[in-house]
Design a protein around this motif. Structure first.
Motif, PDB file in Angstrom:
ATOM      1  N   LEU A 206      97.666  41.575 -27.143  1.00 42.58           N
ATOM      2  CA  LEU A 206      96.901  40.703 -26.255  1.00 42.58           C
ATOM      3  C   LEU A 206      96.040  39.698 -27.002  1.00 42.58           C
ATOM      4  N   ASN A 207      95.877  39.900 -28.296  1.00 41.76           N
ATOM      5  CA  ASN A 207      95.099  38.951 -29.087  1.00 41.76           C
ATOM      6  C   ASN A 207      95.969  37.840 -29.656  1.00 41.76           C
TER       7      ASN A 207
ATOM      8  N   ASN B 152      96.397  31.363 -17.718  1.00 39.62           N
ATOM      9  CA  ASN B 152      97.849  31.456 -17.843  1.00 39.62           C
ATOM     10  C   ASN B 152      98.338  32.848 -17.440  1.00 39.62           C
ATOM     11  N   THR B 153      99.514  32.865 -16.810  1.00 35.26           N
ATOM     12  CA  THR B 153     100.088  34.126 -16.338  1.00 35.26           C
ATOM     13  C   THR B 153     101.457  34.326 -16.952  1.00 35.26           C
ATOM     14  N   ARG B 154     101.645  35.511 -17.493  1.00 37.70           N
ATOM     15  CA  ARG B 154     102.929  35.880 -18.067  1.00 37.70           C
ATOM     16  C   ARG B 154     103.650  36.768 -17.057  1.00 37.70           C
ATOM     17  N   THR B 155     104.900  36.449 -16.745  1.00 33.14           N
ATOM     18  CA  THR B 155     105.684  37.207 -15.769  1.00 33.14           C
ATOM     19  C   THR B 155     106.695  38.080 -16.501  1.00 33.14           C
TER      20      THR B 155
ATOM     21  N   TYR C  13     100.749  44.330 -10.398  1.00 32.40           N
ATOM     22  CA  TYR C  13     102.106  44.859 -10.285  1.00 32.40           C
ATOM     23  C   TYR C  13     102.575  44.718  -8.849  1.00 32.40           C
ATOM     24  N   LEU C  14     103.685  44.039  -8.658  1.00 33.39           N
ATOM     25  CA  LEU C  14     104.194  43.791  -7.318  1.00 33.39           C
ATOM     26  C   LEU C  14     104.945  45.009  -6.778  1.00 33.39           C
TER      27      LEU C  14
ATOM     28  N   LEU D 134     100.816  39.276 -15.800  1.00 33.76           N
ATOM     29  CA  LEU D 134      99.747  39.462 -16.776  1.00 33.76           C
ATOM     30  C   LEU D 134      98.967  38.161 -16.896  1.00 33.76           C
ATOM     31  N   LYS D 135      97.743  38.175 -16.437  1.00 34.29           N
ATOM     32  CA  LYS D 135      96.950  36.951 -16.377  1.00 34.29           C
ATOM     33  C   LYS D 135      95.867  36.963 -17.448  1.00 34.29           C
TER      34      LYS D 135
END
Length: 921
Positions: A206-207, A168-171, A145-146, A161-162
């Motif tokens: 998440l799955n 892969n990273t979800r922003t 979290y930024l 979310l990596k």
């Protein structure tokens, strides 16, 4: 024989050469000294991470593979977290020491980064401007979290979310709150857009990587909270009504996560919701473990004055008439906004009310919404405002202390039990002492309450409504027989409950007892009586509130007379020793999925070392600190036994000067508080910022002695004399100390005893007292400003050790006051205060200053601006440490006195010095 003699001579010469290479430690060297920061073991026990912190240099995080010795040194790093699969390490990255210190001096925030280390490849990824981060429980996902932008911090920030498997990273933007559930199959989060048009609560699988919007609105969502097992969650939605001053809120419940079932509690649509109340969105929000209830707070909802009333009132007067009316009202009635009203009936005094203002302002009454039948009950009320939930959340324990206020000595309260499902209430106890152990506490499964009363432990069976004294028939004392405060004796303590509420672990002086909650049986599972070893529960797992006896339970072990430390293990009904050494052994930790343990060993002459062990079969030294110590002369420590004036056996810790030479006499400084001998194995790093530092003195040629003190009621000062003086005389018998060069020092309570001791004996030739109590009458009437509470309570139930107020114990207060006995002082006294001291009012120093000055006795008081009880400004910490050294070096070592000691420093001279340093325009 000749060959052996040659070898012996060579060894002696070598030893002398090594000794000759050592040097004296100076303050310029202190900044090199290290300490062990956070340590972390990977779940499988294969990796160990530890932080080395340096006083005046850069900190580093070390990550080491135990099998391969593969290691990483991560600069400016801290707060390590291993992933569950042991493949990754996330950590925080700060700044170089000097840069960080400069920002702190300027009161500017430090911008942190997150580091992500691949433990297999050694590759490091960094993310800037990080606020917080953490893995999901299974370690497959990482949330970072930024830091929210200052100009829009209430609208959230970016959540990254990596996926650790594919990288892969979800922003996700504008996130205000987020949380993984325990099962690690869902992430829930709240989005709040800049224009409020797209506020939402979202559930990410998440799955399957599918997203569901649980709720959306232009209104604000908050207080996202998962149930214990992660099968459901709850949150608030805030709304406002024009006719009311404050916000109200709806409560949401989300269960059946694959196909979410959303339930909403609306206070405006609930028939039995109290009139004039609202759901308080600032209260804690919790979903019960079984998902059937949601708990939250309610509080008053203020109706706004009607606008037409204001308008008609204003329009009926001219401006002049209005001013006259106001003036007339002011003349007739006082204005409560203008003065603090200190009333003798106040439940809490005004300073305390100020300290707790925000807490009091945000207090609310615990309530419950039972989602199955959509029933609401207010659990806490104005009559019983304080509430806690039972372990299974089926009951609420509510309490009130109102009729026992003001409480000048001990605190009491009435307790009731409220059924969460029916709202039915039952009064349990009246005028029961309230406190950490004396108030009823719930067992983990919620079957019992436990409390301490009349020197015994009692339980209350919630199902049978039966109170039972569970320790009355056990042949041991569970009340603290060592406690010498003038109040009801507390227990030795409680170690926790065994899973299923089967037994509760209770302490006597040395041993641990497993006692059934119905009182039918009691087993001593750790017996320390014979060897005087105090056993106490040490937790290595924290997910559950109970102790699982199907696994080993760990106990700390402390030798009361030997000062040995270590750990024991209780398993299958048997307690066995794991480690017990003549060192300080502390900070036991365990790998989550393996019987791998870490712990720290230290002694006064042994800088802390980190050890790791496979089930205590064999230990490995994982890390050491301060290798440079071998280049300097260093002292050692030993226990000293003595008998106090009243015949009680006592102990003290004696620290030897560096490079001690037998047959030579040395100066000695005595430092005291209450019980300090148990610190005999503490490693003390030298420091330019720490006053009273033992190593600062031992490396400057002093002995330091820290004797224990026990107390008699109504004689705190004389009790110190009766312990300290015999202890010092015992050390003097060794012949190691120059009796003409003994000083004494202490801080706060230790400073009081320092100031008093020099009124009763001439054994001390110089004294330093930091923030001392000097006039026990005026001090007992003062305020502990940090907490806002009267010092009377401390005097009559706690550290002061008087069993009555000053006007009933006048002679005892005077007899034990340094100021009233100041005429007998011969030792030069240095007193120090911060002028914002919130523990000991600095006017205590002024009283002593005025007394000593009038008596024309050697006395100096240092006053540091804007400092509290313990100094926080680096320049003041350094200055006070220097002045302590200068004071003792002059009066005990005979070194030339600094001008401030002999003549003081005038205000005009001080201002000239400041003006020289001031930047010129």
């Amino acid at each position: 024989m000749y060959k052996q003699l040659r070898i012996l001579i060579c060894l002696l010469i070598l030893g002398m050469a090594v000794q000759a290479q050592k040097k004296q430690l100076s303050p310029e060297d202190y900044g090199k000294w290290q300490s062990l920061g956070q340590t972390e073991i990977s779940p499988n026990g294969a990796w160990i991470a530890y932080q080395i912190m340096v006083q005046e240099d850069n900190d580093s995080l070390y990550v080491v593979n135990r099998a391969t010795n593969k290691s990483f040194k991560l600069a400016f790093a801290s707060t390590p977290e291993f992933s569950k699969d042991n493949q990754w390490l996330a950590y925080r990255i700060g700044l170089p020491f000097k840069e960080a210190e400069k920002l702190r001096d300027q009161s500017k925030p430090i911008e942190y980064k997150m580091g992500l280390l691949n433990l297999t490849t050694g590759k490091i990824e960094t993310i800037s401007n990080i606020s917080r981060f953490g893995f999901s429980k299974n370690g497959k996902m990482l949330a970072a979290y930024l830091t929210p932008p200052k100009e829009n911090k209430d609208k959230g920030s970016v959540l990254l979310l990596k996926n650790m498997a594919d990288g892969n990273t979800r922003t996700i933007g504008n996130v205000t709150e987020y949380a993984f559930n325990k099962k690690s199959d869902y992430l829930s989060y709240i989005v709040e857009s800049a224009n409020s048009a797209g506020n939402s609560v979202e559930l990410f699988n998440l799955n399957t990587y599918t997203l569901k919007v649980v709720a959306s609105d232009t209104l604000k969502f908050s207080k996202l909270n998962w149930s214990k097992e992660g099968d459901g969650f709850s949150f608030f939605k805030t709304f406002k009504k024009e006719d009311f001053e404050e916000e109200n809120a709806q409560v949401y419940s989300c269960t059946n996560l694959n196909n979410p079932i959303i339930s909403v509690f609306d206070p405006l649509k609930t028939s039995n919701f109290p009139v004039g109340m609202r759901v308080f969105n600032g209260s804690s929000l919790r979903m019960s473990d079984d998902l059937s209830s949601v708990f939250f707070g309610i509080k008053d909802w203020t109706v706004k004055p009607k606008k037409e009333d204001k308008k008609s009132a204003d329009s009926s007067k001219t401006k002049a008439d209005s001013l006259k009316t106001v003036a007339a009202k002011l003349a007739l009635k006082s204005d409560n906004k203008l003065a603090d009203v200190w009333h003798w009936k106040d439940a809490e005094i005004q300073p305390r009310q100020k300290v707790t203002y925000i807490q009091d302002k945000n207090s609310s009454y615990l309530s419950v919404w039972n989602t199955g039948n959509n029933q609401f009950y207010q659990l806490a009320t104005e009559a019983f405002p304080n509430a806690t939930l039972s372990g299974n959340q089926k009951m609420a324990i509510v309490a009130t202390d109102k009729k026992y206020k003001p409480a000048f000595k001990e605190d009491y309260a009435d307790f009731s039990l409220v059924n969460v499902k029916t709202g039915a209430s039952k009064l349990l106890y009246t005028r029961l002492q309230s406190g950490f152990y004396t108030s009823p506490q719930t067992s983990p499964d919620g079957k019992y309450l436990i409390y301490f009363k009349d020197k015994n432990w009692f339980t209350y069976n919630i199902a049978t409504e039966q109170n039972t004294n569970i320790t009355g028939t056990i042949k041991s004392n569970f009340w603290n027989t060592r406690d010498d405060h003038p109040a009801t004796k507390p227990p030795f303590g409680l170690g926790g409950w065994i899973k299923g509420d089967k037994e509760v672990l209770l302490y006597d002086e040395y041993s641990i007892w497993a006692v059934s909650p119905d009182g039918s049986s009691a087993r001593k599972i750790a017996d320390g009586d014979k060897e005087e070893i105090a056993f106490r529960v040490t937790r290595v797992e924290f997910e559950e509130t109970y102790l699982d006896d199907s696994k080993p339970i760990y106990f700390s072990a402390y030798g009361d007379k030997t000062k040995k430390f270590g750990y024991h293990q209780y398993e299958n009904g048997k307690t066995s020793k794991l480690i017990f050494e003549d060192l300080q052994v502390s900070r036991l930790a365990k790998a989550q999925d393996a019987n791998v343990f870490s712990y720290i060993k230290q002694d006064y002459d042994l800088s802390p070392e980190l050890y790791i062990s496979d089930n205590f079969n064999k230990e490995e030294k994982a890390a050491t600190t301060n290798p440079q110590q071998q280049n300097y002369y260093w002292g050692k420590s030993k226990l000293v036994s003595f008998t106090n004036k009243l015949g009680k056996k006592m102990q003290g810790a004696l620290y030897y000067p560096a490079n001690y030479e037998p047959g030579k006499q040395y100066p000695m400084i005595v430092y005291m508080y209450e019980i300090l001998s148990n610190n005999v194995h503490n490693y003390v790093a030298p420091s330019i910022r720490r006053a009273y530092n033992t190593t600062n003195y031992t490396t400057n040629g002093y002995f330091v002695f820290q004797p224990d003190i026990v107390y008699e009621t109504n004689d705190p000062g004389m009790s110190a004399v009766n312990c300290i003086v015999p202890g010092v005389k015992e050390v003097l018998k060794t012949g190691m100390i120059d009796a003409s060069k003994v000083g004494i020092m202490g801080h706060s309570w230790g400073a009081y005893q320092t100031s008093f001791l020099i009124t009763q004996t001439d054994i001390f030739k110089a004294a330093i007292a930091g923030a001392p109590l000097t006039d026990l009458i005026s001090m007992s009437l003062s305020i502990y400003w940090n907490s806002g509470t009267p010092d009377q309570k401390i005097f009559e139930t706690s550290q002061g050790r008087f069993d009555g107020p000053w006007y009933e114990r006048t002679e005892a207060h005077i007899r034990n006051s340094p100021m009233f006995n100041a005429s007998k002082i011969k030792a030069p006294l240095l007193v120090t205060f911060g002028d914002k001291d919130g523990a000991v009012d600095w006017h205590q120093g002024i009283e002593m200053y005025g007394t000593m000055r009038r008596m024309e006795k050697p006395f100096v008081m240092l006053v540091y601006a804007d400092e509290n009880h313990n100094f926080t400004k680096k320049e003041n910490q350094i200055d006070y440490q220097k002045r302590q050294r200068e004071w003792f070096d002059h009066y005990l070592l005979g070194k030339p006195a600094e001008k401030w000691i002999t003549d003081g420093v005038s205000y005009i001279d001080r201002m000239k010095e400041k003006e020289k340093e001031a930047p010129k325009n």
